[in-house]
Scaffold this motif. Structure first.
Motif, PDB file in Angstrom:
ATOM      1  N   LYS A  66       0.855  -1.178   0.000  1.00  0.00           N
ATOM      2  CA  LYS A  66       0.000   0.000   0.000  1.00  0.00           C
ATOM      3  C   LYS A  66       0.890   1.226   0.000  1.00  0.00           C
ATOM      4  O   LYS A  66       1.976   1.227   0.575  1.00  0.00           O
ATOM      5  CB  LYS A  66      -0.895   0.006   1.233  1.00  0.00           C
ATOM      6  CG  LYS A  66      -1.880  -1.135   1.240  1.00  0.00           C
ATOM      7  CD  LYS A  66      -2.737  -1.106   2.468  1.00  0.00           C
ATOM      8  CE  LYS A  66      -3.698  -2.285   2.442  1.00  0.00           C
ATOM      9  NZ  LYS A  66      -4.456  -2.408   3.661  1.00  0.00           N
ATOM     10  N   GLU A  67       0.432   2.286  -0.653  1.00  0.00           N
ATOM     11  CA  GLU A  67       1.202   3.516  -0.729  1.00  0.00           C
ATOM     12  C   GLU A  67       1.383   4.104   0.668  1.00  0.00           C
ATOM     13  O   GLU A  67       0.465   4.105   1.487  1.00  0.00           O
ATOM     14  CB  GLU A  67       0.478   4.519  -1.628  1.00  0.00           C
ATOM     15  CG  GLU A  67       1.299   5.745  -1.937  1.00  0.00           C
ATOM     16  CD  GLU A  67       0.644   6.625  -2.980  1.00  0.00           C
ATOM     17  OE1 GLU A  67       0.656   7.843  -2.787  1.00  0.00           O
ATOM     18  OE2 GLU A  67       0.121   6.072  -3.964  1.00  0.00           O
ATOM     19  N   TRP A  68       2.585   4.633   0.929  1.00  0.00           N
ATOM     20  CA  TRP A  68       2.881   5.249   2.208  1.00  0.00           C
ATOM     21  C   TRP A  68       1.994   6.460   2.414  1.00  0.00           C
ATOM     22  O   TRP A  68       1.721   7.210   1.485  1.00  0.00           O
ATOM     23  CB  TRP A  68       4.356   5.666   2.249  1.00  0.00           C
ATOM     24  CG  TRP A  68       4.769   6.229   3.568  1.00  0.00           C
ATOM     25  CD1 TRP A  68       5.278   5.527   4.621  1.00  0.00           C
ATOM     26  CD2 TRP A  68       4.709   7.586   3.996  1.00  0.00           C
ATOM     27  NE1 TRP A  68       5.534   6.366   5.673  1.00  0.00           N
ATOM     28  CE2 TRP A  68       5.186   7.639   5.308  1.00  0.00           C
ATOM     29  CE3 TRP A  68       4.283   8.765   3.402  1.00  0.00           C
ATOM     30  CZ2 TRP A  68       5.261   8.819   6.037  1.00  0.00           C
ATOM     31  CZ3 TRP A  68       4.355   9.942   4.122  1.00  0.00           C
ATOM     32  CH2 TRP A  68       4.845   9.950   5.417  1.00  0.00           C
ATOM     33  N   ASN A  69       1.546   6.649   3.652  1.00  0.00           N
ATOM     34  CA  ASN A  69       0.671   7.768   3.961  1.00  0.00           C
ATOM     35  C   ASN A  69       0.977   8.233   5.376  1.00  0.00           C
ATOM     36  O   ASN A  69       1.015   7.425   6.297  1.00  0.00           O
ATOM     37  CB  ASN A  69      -0.784   7.312   3.849  1.00  0.00           C
ATOM     38  CG  ASN A  69      -1.769   8.433   4.055  1.00  0.00           C
ATOM     39  OD1 ASN A  69      -1.620   9.278   4.930  1.00  0.00           O
ATOM     40  ND2 ASN A  69      -2.811   8.423   3.250  1.00  0.00           N
ATOM     41  N   GLU A 123      10.131   5.600  -2.321  1.00  0.00           N
ATOM     42  CA  GLU A 123       9.060   4.710  -1.853  1.00  0.00           C
ATOM     43  C   GLU A 123       8.052   5.453  -0.992  1.00  0.00           C
ATOM     44  O   GLU A 123       7.059   4.887  -0.565  1.00  0.00           O
ATOM     45  CB  GLU A 123       9.636   3.505  -1.094  1.00  0.00           C
ATOM     46  CG  GLU A 123      10.109   3.790   0.312  1.00  0.00           C
ATOM     47  CD  GLU A 123      11.413   4.550   0.423  1.00  0.00           C
ATOM     48  OE1 GLU A 123      11.672   5.096   1.501  1.00  0.00           O
ATOM     49  OE2 GLU A 123      12.183   4.610  -0.567  1.00  0.00           O
ATOM     50  N   GLY A 124       8.298   6.756  -0.703  1.00  0.00           N
ATOM     51  CA  GLY A 124       7.339   7.572   0.039  1.00  0.00           C
ATOM     52  C   GLY A 124       7.766   7.952   1.442  1.00  0.00           C
ATOM     53  O   GLY A 124       7.134   8.789   2.057  1.00  0.00           O
TER      54      GLY A 124
END
Length: 135
Positions: A66-69, A123-124
């Motif tokens: 999952k995308e980093w947030n 990678e965020g």
């Protein structure tokens, strides 16, 4: 419990080559060990900068990350202490990296007792660079 120090942080990425370049070329980490096909992962790599290490790894085969947030629970950013924020900012810009976080229209901003800037790893992961260890 008698903890001696922080040993490492593990960062998963689907952008392995970009993240490896960021941590080595932009931030100055050195590759200690790069393992291919490690426990169903394409790569598991150890990076070191003085006494701090990052374990950089790709997801297990078949997993989609999952995308980093920054709204997720758990760690929000990593922070590195430097002598001179402006100098480090300029060095990173000279290396061609431009993914800086902007706050109130500025990339470098004043906080209590010093200055800081934040950059985003491929990678965020949010990386804070500051020049004063006081909180």
């Amino acid at each position: 419990m008698n903890i001696k120090s922080l040993h490492h942080i593990c960062i998963q990425t689907e952008k392995y080559c970009e993240s490896l370049d960021f941590y080595t070329r932009i931030l100055g980490f050195e590759i200690i060990k790069e393992s291919k096909n490690f426990h169903r992962r394409e790569y598991n790599t150890w990076l070191r900068l003085e006494n701090f290490m990052i374990e950089l790894q790709t997801p297990k085969k078949g997993d989609k990350l999952k995308e980093w947030n920054s709204l997720n629970e758990g760690p929000v950013h990593l922070c590195f202490l430097v002598e001179n924020v402006s100098k480090e900012y300029s060095l990173i810009k000279e290396k061609g990296y431009t993914n800086f976080k902007v706050k109130n229209g500025k990339e470098i901003y004043r906080v209590e007792n010093g200055y800081l800037f934040k950059i985003k790893a491929p990678e965020g992961t949010e990386i804070e660079i500051r020049d004063n260890s006081e909180i």
